[in-house]
Design a protein around this motif. Structure first.
Motif, PDB file in Angstrom:
ATOM      1  N   ALA A 203      -4.481  24.017  38.431  1.00 20.69           N
ATOM      2  CA  ALA A 203      -4.933  25.399  38.191  1.00 20.69           C
ATOM      3  C   ALA A 203      -3.772  26.368  38.386  1.00 20.69           C
ATOM      4  CB  ALA A 203      -6.087  25.751  39.135  1.00 20.69           C
ATOM      5  N   ARG A 204      -2.951  26.133  39.396  1.00 21.52           N
ATOM      6  CA  ARG A 204      -1.791  26.993  39.651  1.00 21.52           C
ATOM      7  C   ARG A 204      -0.819  26.941  38.481  1.00 21.52           C
ATOM      8  NH1 ARG A 204       0.279  30.083  42.743  1.00 21.52           N
ATOM      9  NH2 ARG A 204      -1.019  29.785  44.553  1.00 21.52           N
ATOM     10  N   ALA A 205      -0.615  25.751  37.898  1.00 13.52           N
ATOM     11  CA  ALA A 205       0.291  25.624  36.749  1.00 13.52           C
ATOM     12  C   ALA A 205      -0.241  26.438  35.569  1.00 13.52           C
ATOM     13  CB  ALA A 205       0.461  24.158  36.360  1.00 13.52           C
ATOM     14  N   TYR A 206      -1.555  26.391  35.362  1.00 12.52           N
ATOM     15  CA  TYR A 206      -2.148  27.188  34.280  1.00 12.52           C
ATOM     16  C   TYR A 206      -1.952  28.683  34.568  1.00 12.52           C
ATOM     17  CZ  TYR A 206      -5.303  29.299  31.002  1.00 12.52           C
ATOM     18  OH  TYR A 206      -5.804  30.090  29.996  1.00 12.52           O
ATOM     19  N   ASP A 207      -2.266  29.097  35.767  1.00 13.43           N
ATOM     20  CA  ASP A 207      -2.125  30.510  36.130  1.00 13.43           C
ATOM     21  C   ASP A 207      -0.671  30.973  35.998  1.00 13.43           C
ATOM     22  OD1 ASP A 207      -4.823  30.924  36.674  1.00 13.43           O
ATOM     23  OD2 ASP A 207      -4.610  30.442  38.797  1.00 13.43           O
ATOM     24  N   ALA A 208       0.267  30.138  36.432  1.00 13.96           N
ATOM     25  CA  ALA A 208       1.677  30.503  36.346  1.00 13.96           C
ATOM     26  C   ALA A 208       2.109  30.630  34.890  1.00 13.96           C
ATOM     27  CB  ALA A 208       2.537  29.468  37.065  1.00 13.96           C
ATOM     28  N   GLU A 209       1.652  29.724  34.049  1.00 15.65           N
ATOM     29  CA  GLU A 209       1.983  29.812  32.625  1.00 15.65           C
ATOM     30  C   GLU A 209       1.501  31.143  32.050  1.00 15.65           C
ATOM     31  OE1 GLU A 209       1.235  27.444  28.430  1.00 15.65           O
ATOM     32  OE2 GLU A 209      -0.160  27.110  30.091  1.00 15.65           O
ATOM     33  N   GLN A 210       0.272  31.511  32.363  1.00 14.77           N
ATOM     34  CA  GLN A 210      -0.278  32.776  31.886  1.00 14.77           C
ATOM     35  C   GLN A 210       0.478  33.970  32.466  1.00 14.77           C
ATOM     36  OE1 GLN A 210      -2.697  32.877  29.457  1.00 14.77           O
ATOM     37  NE2 GLN A 210      -2.185  30.714  29.471  1.00 14.77           N
TER      38      GLN A 210
ATOM     39  N   LYS B 181      15.825  41.319  27.029  1.00 13.31           N
ATOM     40  CA  LYS B 181      15.707  40.071  26.260  1.00 13.31           C
ATOM     41  C   LYS B 181      16.011  38.864  27.139  1.00 13.31           C
ATOM     42  CE  LYS B 181      14.587  41.937  22.366  1.00 13.31           C
ATOM     43  NZ  LYS B 181      13.186  41.953  22.017  1.00 13.31           N
ATOM     44  N   ALA B 182      16.963  39.022  28.056  1.00 13.65           N
ATOM     45  CA  ALA B 182      17.306  37.920  28.956  1.00 13.65           C
ATOM     46  C   ALA B 182      16.118  37.562  29.847  1.00 13.65           C
ATOM     47  CB  ALA B 182      18.525  38.275  29.802  1.00 13.65           C
ATOM     48  N   LEU B 183      15.449  38.584  30.397  1.00 10.33           N
ATOM     49  CA  LEU B 183      14.276  38.305  31.233  1.00 10.33           C
ATOM     50  C   LEU B 183      13.120  37.769  30.401  1.00 10.33           C
ATOM     51  CD1 LEU B 183      14.174  41.183  33.874  1.00 10.33           C
ATOM     52  CD2 LEU B 183      14.721  38.773  34.218  1.00 10.33           C
ATOM     53  N   GLN B 184      12.955  38.262  29.194  1.00  9.64           N
ATOM     54  CA  GLN B 184      11.911  37.726  28.316  1.00  9.64           C
ATOM     55  C   GLN B 184      12.134  36.231  28.098  1.00  9.64           C
ATOM     56  OE1 GLN B 184      12.047  40.072  24.729  1.00  9.64           O
ATOM     57  NE2 GLN B 184      10.763  41.695  25.583  1.00  9.64           N
ATOM     58  N   ARG B 185      13.359  35.849  27.791  1.00  6.13           N
ATOM     59  CA  ARG B 185      13.668  34.430  27.576  1.00  6.13           C
ATOM     60  C   ARG B 185      13.416  33.615  28.845  1.00  6.13           C
ATOM     61  NH1 ARG B 185      17.770  36.756  24.661  1.00  6.13           N
ATOM     62  NH2 ARG B 185      19.287  36.496  26.344  1.00  6.13           N
ATOM     63  N   LEU B 186      13.824  34.166  29.980  1.00  5.12           N
ATOM     64  CA  LEU B 186      13.602  33.475  31.249  1.00  5.12           C
ATOM     65  C   LEU B 186      12.110  33.247  31.477  1.00  5.12           C
ATOM     66  CD1 LEU B 186      14.469  32.401  34.074  1.00  5.12           C
ATOM     67  CD2 LEU B 186      14.241  34.765  34.879  1.00  5.12           C
ATOM     68  N   PHE B 187      11.311  34.297  31.306  1.00  8.54           N
ATOM     69  CA  PHE B 187       9.872  34.176  31.540  1.00  8.54           C
ATOM     70  C   PHE B 187       9.216  33.246  30.522  1.00  8.54           C
ATOM     71  CE2 PHE B 187       9.994  38.623  33.635  1.00  8.54           C
ATOM     72  CZ  PHE B 187      10.361  38.061  34.854  1.00  8.54           C
ATOM     73  N   GLU B 188       9.663  33.286  29.286  1.00  8.43           N
ATOM     74  CA  GLU B 188       9.126  32.367  28.273  1.00  8.43           C
ATOM     75  C   GLU B 188       9.478  30.923  28.614  1.00  8.43           C
ATOM     76  OE1 GLU B 188      10.829  34.057  24.736  1.00  8.43           O
ATOM     77  OE2 GLU B 188       9.272  35.607  24.602  1.00  8.43           O
ATOM     78  N   GLN B 189      10.701  30.720  29.078  1.00  6.19           N
ATOM     79  CA  GLN B 189      11.121  29.378  29.494  1.00  6.19           C
ATOM     80  C   GLN B 189      10.242  28.888  30.645  1.00  6.19           C
ATOM     81  OE1 GLN B 189      14.848  29.273  31.565  1.00  6.19           O
ATOM     82  NE2 GLN B 189      14.910  27.053  31.647  1.00  6.19           N
ATOM     83  N   LYS B 190       9.976  29.772  31.613  1.00  3.58           N
ATOM     84  CA  LYS B 190       9.149  29.383  32.760  1.00  3.58           C
ATOM     85  C   LYS B 190       7.710  29.089  32.322  1.00  3.58           C
ATOM     86  CE  LYS B 190      11.394  28.873  36.036  1.00  3.58           C
ATOM     87  NZ  LYS B 190      12.021  27.623  36.175  1.00  3.58           N
ATOM     88  N   ALA B 191       7.197  29.864  31.354  1.00  4.26           N
ATOM     89  CA  ALA B 191       5.847  29.597  30.837  1.00  4.26           C
ATOM     90  C   ALA B 191       5.805  28.216  30.189  1.00  4.26           C
ATOM     91  CB  ALA B 191       5.432  30.681  29.843  1.00  4.26           C
ATOM     92  N   ASN B 192       6.820  27.900  29.402  1.00  2.00           N
ATOM     93  CA  ASN B 192       6.884  26.579  28.763  1.00  2.00           C
ATOM     94  C   ASN B 192       7.013  25.471  29.804  1.00  2.00           C
ATOM     95  OD1 ASN B 192       6.672  27.618  26.159  1.00  2.00           O
ATOM     96  ND2 ASN B 192       8.888  27.805  25.922  1.00  2.00           N
TER      97      ASN B 192
ATOM     98  N   ARG C 198       5.844  25.534  32.850  1.00  2.00           N
ATOM     99  CA  ARG C 198       4.543  25.339  33.500  1.00  2.00           C
ATOM    100  C   ARG C 198       3.555  24.628  32.572  1.00  2.00           C
ATOM    101  NH1 ARG C 198       5.255  27.913  38.389  1.00  2.00           N
ATOM    102  NH2 ARG C 198       7.495  27.690  38.561  1.00  2.00           N
ATOM    103  N   ASN C 199       3.676  24.857  31.287  1.00  2.45           N
ATOM    104  CA  ASN C 199       2.856  24.115  30.336  1.00  2.45           C
ATOM    105  C   ASN C 199       3.200  22.622  30.445  1.00  2.45           C
ATOM    106  OD1 ASN C 199       1.086  23.498  28.303  1.00  2.45           O
ATOM    107  ND2 ASN C 199       2.466  24.102  26.668  1.00  2.45           N
ATOM    108  N   GLN C 200       4.470  22.319  30.581  1.00  4.55           N
ATOM    109  CA  GLN C 200       4.906  20.937  30.772  1.00  4.55           C
ATOM    110  C   GLN C 200       4.387  20.388  32.100  1.00  4.55           C
ATOM    111  OE1 GLN C 200       6.421  18.944  28.586  1.00  4.55           O
ATOM    112  NE2 GLN C 200       6.268  17.272  30.047  1.00  4.55           N
ATOM    113  N   PHE C 201       4.411  21.213  33.145  1.00  2.00           N
ATOM    114  CA  PHE C 201       3.859  20.791  34.433  1.00  2.00           C
ATOM    115  C   PHE C 201       2.404  20.353  34.264  1.00  2.00           C
ATOM    116  CE2 PHE C 201       6.519  23.317  37.810  1.00  2.00           C
ATOM    117  CZ  PHE C 201       7.684  22.771  37.320  1.00  2.00           C
ATOM    118  N   LYS C 202       1.634  21.158  33.522  1.00  2.62           N
ATOM    119  CA  LYS C 202       0.222  20.832  33.303  1.00  2.62           C
ATOM    120  C   LYS C 202       0.100  19.466  32.638  1.00  2.62           C
ATOM    121  CE  LYS C 202      -1.307  24.038  30.769  1.00  2.62           C
ATOM    122  NZ  LYS C 202      -1.827  25.127  29.970  1.00  2.62           N
ATOM    123  N   ALA C 203       0.880  19.244  31.594  1.00  2.00           N
ATOM    124  CA  ALA C 203       0.813  17.971  30.871  1.00  2.00           C
ATOM    125  C   ALA C 203       1.186  16.801  31.780  1.00  2.00           C
ATOM    126  CB  ALA C 203       1.724  18.019  29.642  1.00  2.00           C
TER     127      ALA C 203
END
Length: 150
Positions: A17-24, A36-47, A49-54
């Motif tokens: 559940a935490r991985a899902y929440d973190a991704e969101q 743009k640098a922070l956007q990329r960082l946050f998008e990378q972290k979302a991806n 966490r999606n991998q964490f879920k899998a």
């Protein structure tokens, strides 16, 4: 039949559940910052966490555990709402987002450490959780570094 005790199953589902929440949360943060640098960082972290879920879902189902499909926890929704509110009233949106990322990562580290204290975890589960915890720790340290740059 699951190889995990009931208490361990609950904790592992909590990490899922935490991985899902973190991704969101990371997705929301990426949409709220201008850098743009922070956007990329946050998008990378979302991806990530999606991998964490899998990874977690695969590991847990391989061990016979029923995995709950999450749409998010109440606590995660509240944290994302807080991020929105903080960004709205903050003069330094990016700094506020980094602070919230850091806070979320700190709680995640505590949750992983709690689960890893379980003595009944198979080696493969320990390996998955340790790798994920290490990535969260790197993220936490990076958020600290970036926040201090403001």
């Amino acid at each position: 039949m699951s190889v995990f005790e009931k208490n361990t199953e609950e904790k592992l589902n909590g990490l899922l559940a935490r991985a899902y929440d973190a991704e969101q949360g990371f997705t929301k943060a990426a949409n709220q910052v201008e850098s743009k640098a922070l956007q990329r960082l946050f998008e990378q972290k979302a991806n990530e966490r999606n991998q964490f879920k899998a990874e977690l879902e695969h590991e847990l189902t391989a061990k016979g555990m029923d995995v709950t499909k999450y749409t998010g926890s109440f606590k995660g929704a509240v944290h994302r709402a807080w991020m929105d509110t903080k960004a709205l009233f903050s003069n330094a949106d990016e700094e506020a987002m980094l602070e919230e990322v850091r806070n979320g990562e700190k709680v995640a580290l505590e949750d992983y450490e709690d689960v890893l204290k379980e003595t009944t975890l198979p080696a493969s589960t320990i390996n998955v959780l340790t790798n994920q915890k290490n990535k969260i720790e790197q993220s936490y340290n990076r958020a600290n570094y970036l926040e201090n740059a403001f």
